[in-house]
Design a protein around this motif. Sequence first.
Motif, PDB file in Angstrom:
ATOM      1  N   THR A 171       0.818  -1.203   0.000  1.00 55.94           N
ATOM      2  CA  THR A 171       0.000   0.000   0.000  1.00 55.94           C
ATOM      3  C   THR A 171       0.855   1.257   0.000  1.00 55.94           C
ATOM      4  N   ASN A 172       0.298   2.297  -0.578  1.00 57.17           N
ATOM      5  CA  ASN A 172       0.926   3.611  -0.544  1.00 57.17           C
ATOM      6  C   ASN A 172      -0.181   4.652  -0.642  1.00 57.17           C
ATOM      7  N   VAL A 173       0.144   5.865  -0.320  1.00 53.05           N
ATOM      8  CA  VAL A 173      -0.815   6.966  -0.402  1.00 53.05           C
ATOM      9  C   VAL A 173      -0.089   8.162  -1.011  1.00 53.05           C
ATOM     10  N   PRO A 174      -0.809   9.171  -1.498  1.00 51.95           N
ATOM     11  CA  PRO A 174      -0.133  10.368  -2.027  1.00 51.95           C
ATOM     12  C   PRO A 174       0.822  10.965  -1.001  1.00 51.95           C
ATOM     13  N   TYR A 175       1.915  11.515  -1.498  1.00 54.63           N
ATOM     14  CA  TYR A 175       2.954  12.070  -0.622  1.00 54.63           C
ATOM     15  C   TYR A 175       2.392  12.991   0.464  1.00 54.63           C
ATOM     16  N   ASN A 176       1.438  13.811   0.109  1.00 60.73           N
ATOM     17  CA  ASN A 176       0.944  14.787   1.082  1.00 60.73           C
ATOM     18  C   ASN A 176      -0.007  14.181   2.109  1.00 60.73           C
TER      19      ASN A 176
END
Length: 257
Positions: free
Chosen positions: A15-20
């Motif tokens: 999983t990952n999410v937008p940098y911000n």
Amino acid sequence: VRKAALNASVVYNCTNVPYNRWTDLLPAIHHSIIEGIASTEAKLVVMENVYMYGETQGKVITEDFAYQPCSRKGEIRARMSEELFNAHAKGKIRAVSGRASDFFGPRALQSALGERIFYPALAGKAAQVLGNPDLLHTYTFVPDIGKALVVLGEREEALGKAWHLPNPETVTTRQLIEMIYKKLDYPVKIKAASKGLVRMIGIFNPIVRELAEMMYEFEEPFQVDDAKFRKLFGLSATPLDKAINETIEWYKHNRWN
């Protein structure tokens, strides 16, 4: 997580999410997955990056590097990695992590070697790079990441450790881009963005704003060693020339709308 992993033998957390959104979302997702897996018999394989190491002063990065993050995202990665392996050490879960450098390949649009390189190259326009393109920089081919993570999920001796996933040969970013343009029969064109420019654009773009603290990776040689993985598991990366060919073909058939 418990429901999804109920009958699983291995669970892969990629999983990952937008940098911000890293600060408010990523640690919570990571923690929830660990807690969910703890009630199952499944192994947990986590895909990590190499942000937790921080600046390298040009040294080749091995798995023995100490965590010395120099960015907020690096600090988050370090804490998440420590939580993972603490849970493993306590017998709460059985876990392993595979670490990739800046990735590229099919579907890897939002990366340092992604859509800002390949789409302009296909049009004969200038590739947009971060920092100094004349420094050695290791990039990881996405299909190799998948294959290597599967290996880590299959091998008991991998558990409780972090592994650098196989990488193609390391060249400078400029040399890699030259290979791309040569294959497309276009003269090489490169636009390099400095930290100052990234910060200025970041005033208006929250995602770009988050890139500024990661610019150190492109302002010093950045080489990731994968010898430990290759020696034990016998799996090497796709050669760089072949990886570039496959990536170009994907971008050709998946153009911007």
